[in-house]
Design a protein around this motif. Sequence first.
Motif, PDB file in Angstrom:
ATOM      1  N   TRP A  29       0.877  -1.163   0.000  1.00  0.00           N
ATOM      2  CA  TRP A  29       0.000   0.000   0.000  1.00  0.00           C
ATOM      3  C   TRP A  29       0.915   1.214   0.000  1.00  0.00           C
ATOM      4  CZ3 TRP A  29      -5.067  -1.551  -0.112  1.00  0.00           C
ATOM      5  CH2 TRP A  29      -5.360  -2.818   0.391  1.00  0.00           C
ATOM      6  N   ILE A  31       1.455   5.606  -0.484  1.00  0.00           N
ATOM      7  CA  ILE A  31       0.895   6.944  -0.599  1.00  0.00           C
ATOM      8  C   ILE A  31       2.039   7.937  -0.784  1.00  0.00           C
ATOM      9  CG2 ILE A  31       0.849   7.244   1.926  1.00  0.00           C
ATOM     10  CD1 ILE A  31      -1.664   9.025   1.466  1.00  0.00           C
ATOM     11  N   CYS A  33       2.865  12.196  -1.332  1.00  0.00           N
ATOM     12  CA  CYS A  33       2.306  13.538  -1.183  1.00  0.00           C
ATOM     13  C   CYS A  33       3.374  14.563  -1.528  1.00  0.00           C
ATOM     14  CB  CYS A  33       1.806  13.757   0.250  1.00  0.00           C
ATOM     15  SG  CYS A  33       1.044  15.388   0.497  1.00  0.00           S
ATOM     16  N   THR A  46       6.682  10.118   1.111  1.00  0.00           N
ATOM     17  CA  THR A  46       6.212   8.846   0.589  1.00  0.00           C
ATOM     18  C   THR A  46       6.206   7.820   1.708  1.00  0.00           C
ATOM     19  OG1 THR A  46       6.545   7.136  -1.116  1.00  0.00           O
ATOM     20  CG2 THR A  46       8.527   8.086  -0.124  1.00  0.00           C
ATOM     21  N   ALA A 268      -5.362   8.042  -7.921  1.00  0.00           N
ATOM     22  CA  ALA A 268      -5.372   6.731  -7.274  1.00  0.00           C
ATOM     23  C   ALA A 268      -5.090   5.649  -8.308  1.00  0.00           C
ATOM     24  CB  ALA A 268      -6.716   6.474  -6.593  1.00  0.00           C
ATOM     25  N   VAL A 290      -1.780   5.940  -3.876  1.00  0.00           N
ATOM     26  CA  VAL A 290      -2.471   7.223  -3.902  1.00  0.00           C
ATOM     27  C   VAL A 290      -1.413   8.320  -3.971  1.00  0.00           C
ATOM     28  CG1 VAL A 290      -4.013   8.822  -2.699  1.00  0.00           C
ATOM     29  CG2 VAL A 290      -4.430   6.348  -2.575  1.00  0.00           C
TER      30      VAL A 290
END
Length: 294
Positions: A29, A31, A33, A46, A268, A290
Motif C-alpha cells: 500500500w 501513498i 504527497c 512517501t 489513485a 495514492v
Amino acid sequence: MSSKGTPPYPDLGKLARDLLRRGYHPGIWQIDCKTLTSSGIEFFTTGFASQDNSKVKGSLQSKYKIEDHGLTLTERWNTENWLFGEIMQKDKLAEGLMLALEAKFQPGSNEGDGKFKLGYAKDNFHFLADIGLNSEPALNCSLVLSHNEFLGGLGGELDVSNVDLKMWKVALGWTNETATLHGELKNGDTWLASLFYKASEKIDVGAEITKTGGQQGEGGEQQEGGDLVVSLGMLYHLEENALIRAKINNVVELGLGYEQKLRDGITASISAVLDCGNISDGNHKFGVGVALQC
C-alpha cells in the motif's frame, strides 16, 4: 534528438523501463504527497506498507532552490533513521555544468558516507561522474554521445584504492518522436534490449529482453547460465483522466493496473501481478497507490 539534448546514462531506455515498472505496486500500500510552500520549499513524502509483514516504511524530503545562485538544497529522512543531504549548483559557473556534494548519516550507529558529483552536458554529449569520500572510494563515470537520432554510451566503476575496474557497461540507442530502441552490455555477461513505441495518442507499447550473468562457481570461475526474461507491456489512455496498464513476461507473470485522476491533485491506482503458472496457489501480489499534490 529532442530539444532537451543528450540524456544522461541512467536515462537511456527509461521510456520502456517506466512503462513496464512504473504504476505497479506489487504487495504494498503506497501513498505519495507533494506540496510547494509559499516560501518556495518543496516537500515530498512517501510511505508504504508491506502486505506480507505489515512493515511500514517512509521518507520525508524537502527541496529548496536559490535561483539567483543556481543552488538546490535537498534534505531527506527515512524511517530507518538515515539522514541525507545534498548541495547542488547547476549552470552558473558554466552552461551545462553541475556540481554537487552529497552526504548521508545514521545517528544511531554513527555510520556515514558521502560523495562528490560532477556533470557536464551539451547538445551532443552528457558526462556524469561521482567519487566516494570514504576510506575506500569508488569512482563512477559515464558518457553519452549523440548524433542525430543515434545514441552511444559507456560507463564504469573503478575502485580507486586498488585501481581495480569493478564494472563496465556500454550502450547503443536510437530515438525519435515515436520510438526508442536501447541496448546495453554489462561486464560481458549481462545484457538487455528494449523498445518503446508510441502507437497512437492513446496507446504506448514496450518490450524488454534481459539476460543476467551466470553464478560464480567454486574457485571464483564464472559459470554458464543466467536468467533470460522477455517482457511485453502496454499503456492505454481510456480518457483524459484514466488509463490502464498491462504486462506479461515469459515466466507467465501477468501485471494489470488501473489509474484514475479523481480530482485536481489526487490520483489513485490499483494493480496486480498474477502468477499465471499457478493460479490456485501462486504468489499473486496486489497493490494500491495514492498520489497527492497541492
